[in-house]
Motif scaffolding. Structure first.
Motif, PDB file in Angstrom:
ATOM      1  N   GLY A 189       3.759  12.692  -3.200  1.00 48.79           N
ATOM      2  CA  GLY A 189       3.697  11.237  -3.089  1.00 48.79           C
ATOM      3  C   GLY A 189       4.028  10.549  -4.410  1.00 48.79           C
ATOM      4  O   GLY A 189       4.382  11.187  -5.412  1.00 48.79           O
ATOM      5  N   ARG A 190       3.878   9.223  -4.399  1.00 50.30           N
ATOM      6  CA  ARG A 190       4.207   8.422  -5.572  1.00 50.30           C
ATOM      7  C   ARG A 190       3.008   7.571  -5.970  1.00 50.30           C
ATOM      8  O   ARG A 190       2.226   7.137  -5.122  1.00 50.30           O
ATOM      9  N   LEU A 191       2.879   7.344  -7.268  1.00 50.88           N
ATOM     10  CA  LEU A 191       1.849   6.449  -7.793  1.00 50.88           C
ATOM     11  C   LEU A 191       2.353   5.888  -9.114  1.00 50.88           C
ATOM     12  O   LEU A 191       3.347   6.371  -9.674  1.00 50.88           O
ATOM     13  N   GLY A 192       1.692   4.829  -9.602  1.00 49.44           N
ATOM     14  CA  GLY A 192       2.166   4.251 -10.848  1.00 49.44           C
ATOM     15  C   GLY A 192       1.236   3.202 -11.409  1.00 49.44           C
ATOM     16  O   GLY A 192       0.253   2.784 -10.782  1.00 49.44           O
ATOM     17  N   LEU A 193       1.569   2.776 -12.613  1.00 47.43           N
ATOM     18  CA  LEU A 193       0.843   1.729 -13.326  1.00 47.43           C
ATOM     19  C   LEU A 193       1.829   0.646 -13.725  1.00 47.43           C
ATOM     20  O   LEU A 193       2.829   0.931 -14.402  1.00 47.43           O
ATOM     21  N   GLU A 194       1.570  -0.591 -13.297  1.00 49.81           N
ATOM     22  CA  GLU A 194       2.390  -1.738 -13.674  1.00 49.81           C
ATOM     23  C   GLU A 194       1.533  -2.696 -14.499  1.00 49.81           C
ATOM     24  O   GLU A 194       0.419  -3.039 -14.093  1.00 49.81           O
ATOM     25  N   VAL A 195       2.046  -3.145 -15.636  1.00 47.77           N
ATOM     26  CA  VAL A 195       1.322  -4.065 -16.502  1.00 47.77           C
ATOM     27  C   VAL A 195       2.157  -5.320 -16.693  1.00 47.77           C
ATOM     28  O   VAL A 195       3.323  -5.239 -17.100  1.00 47.77           O
ATOM     29  N   ARG A 196       1.566  -6.462 -16.374  1.00 52.32           N
ATOM     30  CA  ARG A 196       2.255  -7.741 -16.511  1.00 52.32           C
ATOM     31  C   ARG A 196       1.290  -8.748 -17.142  1.00 52.32           C
ATOM     32  O   ARG A 196       0.100  -8.770 -16.824  1.00 52.32           O
ATOM     33  N   CYS A 197       1.830  -9.622 -18.015  1.00 52.00           N
ATOM     34  CA  CYS A 197       1.006 -10.686 -18.567  1.00 52.00           C
ATOM     35  C   CYS A 197       1.299 -11.979 -17.818  1.00 52.00           C
ATOM     36  O   CYS A 197       2.432 -12.217 -17.378  1.00 52.00           O
ATOM     37  N   ASP A 198       0.270 -12.783 -17.642  1.00 55.20           N
ATOM     38  CA  ASP A 198       0.384 -14.057 -16.929  1.00 55.20           C
ATOM     39  C   ASP A 198      -0.115 -15.158 -17.856  1.00 55.20           C
ATOM     40  O   ASP A 198      -1.305 -15.483 -17.878  1.00 55.20           O
ATOM     41  N   PRO A 199       0.781 -15.753 -18.666  1.00 58.15           N
ATOM     42  CA  PRO A 199       0.346 -16.782 -19.627  1.00 58.15           C
ATOM     43  C   PRO A 199      -0.305 -17.987 -18.961  1.00 58.15           C
ATOM     44  O   PRO A 199      -1.163 -18.629 -19.552  1.00 58.15           O
ATOM     45  N   GLU A 200       0.105 -18.315 -17.726  1.00 52.67           N
ATOM     46  CA  GLU A 200      -0.432 -19.509 -17.077  1.00 52.67           C
ATOM     47  C   GLU A 200      -1.927 -19.402 -16.825  1.00 52.67           C
ATOM     48  O   GLU A 200      -2.658 -20.388 -16.936  1.00 52.67           O
ATOM     49  N   VAL A 201      -2.383 -18.229 -16.465  1.00 49.62           N
ATOM     50  CA  VAL A 201      -3.824 -18.040 -16.221  1.00 49.62           C
ATOM     51  C   VAL A 201      -4.512 -17.356 -17.397  1.00 49.62           C
ATOM     52  O   VAL A 201      -5.719 -17.133 -17.377  1.00 49.62           O
ATOM     53  N   GLY A 202      -3.740 -16.987 -18.446  1.00 48.28           N
ATOM     54  CA  GLY A 202      -4.321 -16.345 -19.613  1.00 48.28           C
ATOM     55  C   GLY A 202      -4.912 -14.993 -19.305  1.00 48.28           C
ATOM     56  O   GLY A 202      -6.058 -14.722 -19.666  1.00 48.28           O
ATOM     57  N   ALA A 203      -4.150 -14.146 -18.628  1.00 51.42           N
ATOM     58  CA  ALA A 203      -4.677 -12.841 -18.227  1.00 51.42           C
ATOM     59  C   ALA A 203      -3.573 -11.799 -18.247  1.00 51.42           C
ATOM     60  O   ALA A 203      -2.384 -12.118 -18.167  1.00 51.42           O
ATOM     61  N   ILE A 204      -3.977 -10.539 -18.379  1.00 58.66           N
ATOM     62  CA  ILE A 204      -3.081  -9.392 -18.209  1.00 58.66           C
ATOM     63  C   ILE A 204      -3.497  -8.672 -16.937  1.00 58.66           C
ATOM     64  O   ILE A 204      -4.680  -8.402 -16.721  1.00 58.66           O
ATOM     65  N   ARG A 205      -2.506  -8.370 -16.100  1.00 55.43           N
ATOM     66  CA  ARG A 205      -2.752  -7.684 -14.833  1.00 55.43           C
ATOM     67  C   ARG A 205      -2.338  -6.222 -14.959  1.00 55.43           C
ATOM     68  O   ARG A 205      -1.175  -5.923 -15.242  1.00 55.43           O
ATOM     69  N   PHE A 206      -3.287  -5.330 -14.759  1.00 57.39           N
ATOM     70  CA  PHE A 206      -3.028  -3.893 -14.707  1.00 57.39           C
ATOM     71  C   PHE A 206      -3.092  -3.480 -13.233  1.00 57.39           C
ATOM     72  O   PHE A 206      -4.170  -3.521 -12.629  1.00 57.39           O
ATOM     73  N   VAL A 207      -1.947  -3.116 -12.652  1.00 57.98           N
ATOM     74  CA  VAL A 207      -1.903  -2.764 -11.231  1.00 57.98           C
ATOM     75  C   VAL A 207      -1.665  -1.262 -11.105  1.00 57.98           C
ATOM     76  O   VAL A 207      -0.648  -0.739 -11.586  1.00 57.98           O
ATOM     77  N   VAL A 208      -2.617  -0.566 -10.508  1.00 60.47           N
ATOM     78  CA  VAL A 208      -2.470   0.860 -10.214  1.00 60.47           C
ATOM     79  C   VAL A 208      -2.223   0.997  -8.712  1.00 60.47           C
ATOM     80  O   VAL A 208      -3.053   0.591  -7.901  1.00 60.47           O
ATOM     81  N   TRP A 209      -1.059   1.542  -8.345  1.00 58.44           N
ATOM     82  CA  TRP A 209      -0.673   1.638  -6.928  1.00 58.44           C
ATOM     83  C   TRP A 209      -0.413   3.088  -6.549  1.00 58.44           C
ATOM     84  O   TRP A 209      -0.178   3.940  -7.409  1.00 58.44           O
ATOM     85  N   ASP A 210      -0.493   3.358  -5.268  1.00 57.59           N
ATOM     86  CA  ASP A 210      -0.198   4.706  -4.781  1.00 57.59           C
ATOM     87  C   ASP A 210       0.299   4.625  -3.348  1.00 57.59           C
ATOM     88  O   ASP A 210       0.201   3.583  -2.690  1.00 57.59           O
ATOM     89  N   THR A 211       0.843   5.721  -2.876  1.00 55.85           N
ATOM     90  CA  THR A 211       1.309   5.836  -1.482  1.00 55.85           C
ATOM     91  C   THR A 211       0.391   6.782  -0.723  1.00 55.85           C
ATOM     92  O   THR A 211       0.842   7.569   0.105  1.00 55.85           O
ATOM     93  N   GLY A 212      -0.907   6.703  -1.023  1.00 50.68           N
ATOM     94  CA  GLY A 212      -1.868   7.647  -0.474  1.00 50.68           C
ATOM     95  C   GLY A 212      -2.402   7.273   0.887  1.00 50.68           C
ATOM     96  O   GLY A 212      -1.763   6.564   1.668  1.00 50.68           O
ATOM     97  N   ILE A 213      -3.649   7.691   1.154  1.00 50.32           N
ATOM     98  CA  ILE A 213      -4.216   7.589   2.502  1.00 50.32           C
ATOM     99  C   ILE A 213      -4.618   6.165   2.860  1.00 50.32           C
ATOM    100  O   ILE A 213      -4.740   5.830   4.032  1.00 50.32           O
ATOM    101  N   GLY A 214      -4.862   5.278   1.849  1.00 45.02           N
ATOM    102  CA  GLY A 214      -5.242   3.900   2.151  1.00 45.02           C
ATOM    103  C   GLY A 214      -6.653   3.797   2.698  1.00 45.02           C
ATOM    104  O   GLY A 214      -7.362   4.798   2.888  1.00 45.02           O
ATOM    105  N   MET A 215      -7.064   2.545   2.983  1.00 43.47           N
ATOM    106  CA  MET A 215      -8.428   2.285   3.460  1.00 43.47           C
ATOM    107  C   MET A 215      -8.430   1.166   4.481  1.00 43.47           C
ATOM    108  O   MET A 215      -7.549   0.294   4.471  1.00 43.47           O
ATOM    109  N   ASN A 216      -9.459   1.171   5.361  1.00 46.85           N
ATOM    110  CA  ASN A 216      -9.687   0.079   6.298  1.00 46.85           C
ATOM    111  C   ASN A 216     -10.431  -1.052   5.604  1.00 46.85           C
ATOM    112  O   ASN A 216     -11.082  -0.858   4.577  1.00 46.85           O
ATOM    113  N   ASP A 217     -10.374  -2.259   6.205  1.00 46.33           N
ATOM    114  CA  ASP A 217     -11.088  -3.402   5.637  1.00 46.33           C
ATOM    115  C   ASP A 217     -12.591  -3.149   5.565  1.00 46.33           C
ATOM    116  O   ASP A 217     -13.265  -3.578   4.626  1.00 46.33           O
TER     117      ASP A 217
END
Length: 678
Positions: free
Chosen positions: A432-460
């Motif tokens: 499978g695939r997974l990764g880390l994406e890092v983006r800065c958002d100057p408008e809200v004054g925050a850095i977003r660290f997004v860890v994603w995967d193509t794994g089993i997932g979850m129900n609500d």
């Protein structure tokens, strides 16, 4: 301003000690510049500052602009009189205001001119709140008296009904005669009927007050008879059946035309249930505090019991991989690597449990500093790369912009990313695939660290329990995927400590996206460094090569034979001369006899514990021995443990389990420092 003996910043002056010891707000202000010379922690903290932030700052900054002219006039009067007390308003760092009583004393210099002002600031917030409450109480009582008087004039029956509905007793005491008039259901509160003598005159009524409370109230009662004013008293009355009733007595003493008190009027309310509830809450609080202390003690004990055997496991596996005991076959090397990985996994689990417990107790402190986002992310990805590679997974990493820096605890940020990436690897199938994406958002004054995967997932329905400690989302998953259920709970709490948050989006069968949001302000980037890597095995010949500390003598004190053997073998393989001691008393004796170059001291030992042993070594009559470096080893990992160890006289402190390479680096550091400063 030049220093003089009357200046608070003079080292010979006793004022700094007064400032530090005072439990109330104190400040010293330079008369000429109007700036703070010194403030204590109580003064600065009440305004939301640190003492360092207020040093040198104009004192008027703590007052609203519209009050500056009045403050200047007050300070002028203080200069003329030498002392002045007045009420004013202070500004907190966040802009909110609170009332204070400011007492200013002008201190003169030897030349006779006014040099500085000593200011005592008393926060009047609670007093003002109390005064407002008493005013409302007074107004309520006055309104009640007016209403009852009017109703009595209209209808005696209406007066009786209204009084009974209040649930309180109203009394009117004639001071001259001692007679008391009562309204309300006396029997419901005290068990006595209105006609019984205990309620017809003041001396009889006074005899019903609990003796312990009467002794406390006697001076106040005499004051009420002598001086007009309002009052609020709490005391116990003896019920006719023998038990105590807690009473809240509120009212006022009224003067006659000559200003002498001639009447006391007020209300009495039964607050027994409230007092009982308060006592129950106090007992519950005490029980909770005792449970929390027991929990902390248990965690400290378990930390020691688990870390001590881990020290020998990891030390022996490291020594074997470094071929201290001879060459290894390929299969032996693989087995040792598995032992080391399992040991470090167990250590990570212990650390996670302690971290969650510290956070819940409010005792985990962040080491916030400026750090490089790319460096931390690359280090986290590097640590996870091996796990992903073993499952033939594709691990991706992207960051924009490529140079980012933020204020955070770098170790805790890396810990959060490793936990999230580790979960992505765990719950993503092979290939499978997974990764880390890092983006800065100057408008809200925050850095977003997004860890994603193509794994089993979850129900609500699973997401509601996702961040609870020791909980995995499904019992079937618990069987398929190992883990304690602590990782995500720890990430959430660490994010909140940083002022951030974490959220998740997930679809069953398609994967998940965890978004860690941390506060960010633009700042220059930090130059990245190489990510951490795990060192591989090295031949014993390399370990024994000549080095600065090859001839150094080490006294190693540890009561665990396995730990002693592992550390001793590892240190001797690197050329050190090691002497063992199995308890604190033996360590002190060998310390004086052998005069080692450095001591490695375990803290938890029999006969004489490590702290007492260190104190005895530091108190030795020989000045040379008193300066020998002492590296403490401890399995304790709760807040305050390191401080206690360093206060006992240790030169450095390392937490078990300690790697031999890391211990050698620490030893070499302090031995080199000793050689540079003989």
């Amino acid at each position: 301003m030049s220093q003089n003996p009357d200046s608070p910043d003079d080292p010979a002056c006793p004022w700094p000690d007064l400032f530090d010891r005072a439990g109330f707000g104190l400040s010293a202000v330079d008369v000429a510049s109007g700036a703070f010379l010194q403030v204590n922690a109580a003064f600065a903290g009440r305004c939301g500052y640190t003492a360092a932030e207020l040093a040198g700052r104009p004192a008027l900054d703590l007052h609203p602009p519209e009050a500056h002219r009045d403050i200047a006039e007050k300070l002028r009067l203080a200069g003329e009189r030498g002392h002045l007390a007045f009420e004013t308003v202070h500004l907190r760092k966040d802009g909110t205001r609170f009332p204070v009583l400011l007492e200013v004393t002008v201190i003169g210099a030897p030349s006779g001119r006014a040099a500085w002002r000593l200011c005592y600031a008393l926060d009047l917030t609670e007093r003002k709140r109390t005064e407002a409450a008493l005013t409302r109480m007074r107004d309520d009582l006055e309104q009640l008296v007016v209403e009852r008087t009017r109703e009595l004039a209209d209808s005696a029956e209406r007066h009786r009904i209204v009084i009974e509905q209040t649930g309180q007793l109203i009394y009117d005491l004639d001071v001259a005669t001692g007679k008391v008039f009562w309204s309300g259901d006396i029997e419901a509160v005290t068990g006595y009927v209105r006609e019984e003598r205990q309620w017809t005159d003041y001396p009889s009524w006074k005899s019903l007050i609990h003796p312990g409370d009467l002794a406390r109230l006697a001076p106040r009662i005499e004051e009420l008879f002598a001086t007009p004013g309002r009052f609020s008293l709490e005391y116990r009355l003896r019920h006719k059946r023998g038990h105590d009733v807690f009473i809240l007595d509120r009212g006022c003493s009224l003067p006659d035309g000559a200003g002498r008190v001639n009447r006391l009027m007020g209300t009495m309310a039964d607050i027994t249930e409230r007092k009982r509830s308060e006592e129950q809450l106090r007992c519950a609080r005490d029980a909770a505090e005792a449970a929390n202390q027991a929990k902390s003690g248990f965690l400290a004990s378990m930390s020691h019991e688990l870390r001590t055997p881990l020290t020998s496991i990891l030390a022996f596996s490291e020594a074997l991989q470094d071929m201290v005991y001879g060459p290894l076959t390929e299969s032996q090397t693989r087995a040792l690597r598995s032992i080391a990985v399992s040991g470090r996994h167990l250590l990570d689990l212990i650390n996670d449990i302690l971290d969650v417990s510290k956070i819940e107790a409010g005792r985990l402190e962040l080491d916030v500093r400026r750090c490089s986002v790319p460096e931390i992310c690359q280090a986290a990805v590097q640590l996870i790369a091996g796990m992903a590679g073993s499952k033939s997974q594709s691990l991706e990493f992207s960051i924009s912009p490529e140079s980012l820096a933020l204020m955070a605890d770098p170790r805790r940020l890396k810990q959060m990313l490793v936990n999230l990436l580790g979960n992505a690897v765990k719950f993503t199938p092979t290939g499978g695939r997974l990764g880390l994406e890092v983006r800065c958002d100057p408008e809200v004054g925050a850095i977003r660290f997004v860890v994603w995967d193509t794994g089993i997932g979850m129900n609500d329905s699973d997401l509601t329990r996702l961040f609870k400690p020791f909980v995995q989302i499904d019992s079937a998953l618990s069987r398929r995927f190992s883990g304690s259920g602590l990782g995500l709970a720890l990430v959430q709490r660490l994010a909140e400590l940083h002022g951030g948050s974490i959220s998740v989006e997930s679809t069953p069968g398609q994967g998940s996206r965890f978004m860690l949001l941390l506060p960010w302000n633009p700042m220059p980037a930090v130059a990245p460094v190489s990510p951490e890597t795990e060192p591989g095995p090295r031949p014993a010949a390399d370990l024994a090569a000549p080095k600065a500390g090859a001839a150094a003598s080490i006294l190693l004190a540890d009561d665990d034979p396995a730990v002693s053997t592992a550390l001793c073998d590892g240190l001797e393989a690197r050329g050190y001369a090691v002497t063992l001691a199995c308890d604190g008393q033996e360590a002190v004796e060998k310390f004086k006899e052998l005069r080692p170059d450095l001591v490695v001291m375990d803290i938890h030992m029999p006969v004489l514990d490590g702290l007492d042993a260190i104190r005895l070594m530091r108190s030795d009559a020989d000045p040379v021995l008193r300066t020998v470096p002492i590296v403490a080893l401890t399995a304790l990992a709760m807040p305050g443990d390191r401080e206690r160890i360093m206060a006992a006289g240790a030169t450095d402190c390392r937490t078990k389990p300690v790697r031999i390479r890391s211990l050698v680096e620490t030893i070499e550091h302090w031995l080199s420092k000793e050689r540079r400063n003989p």
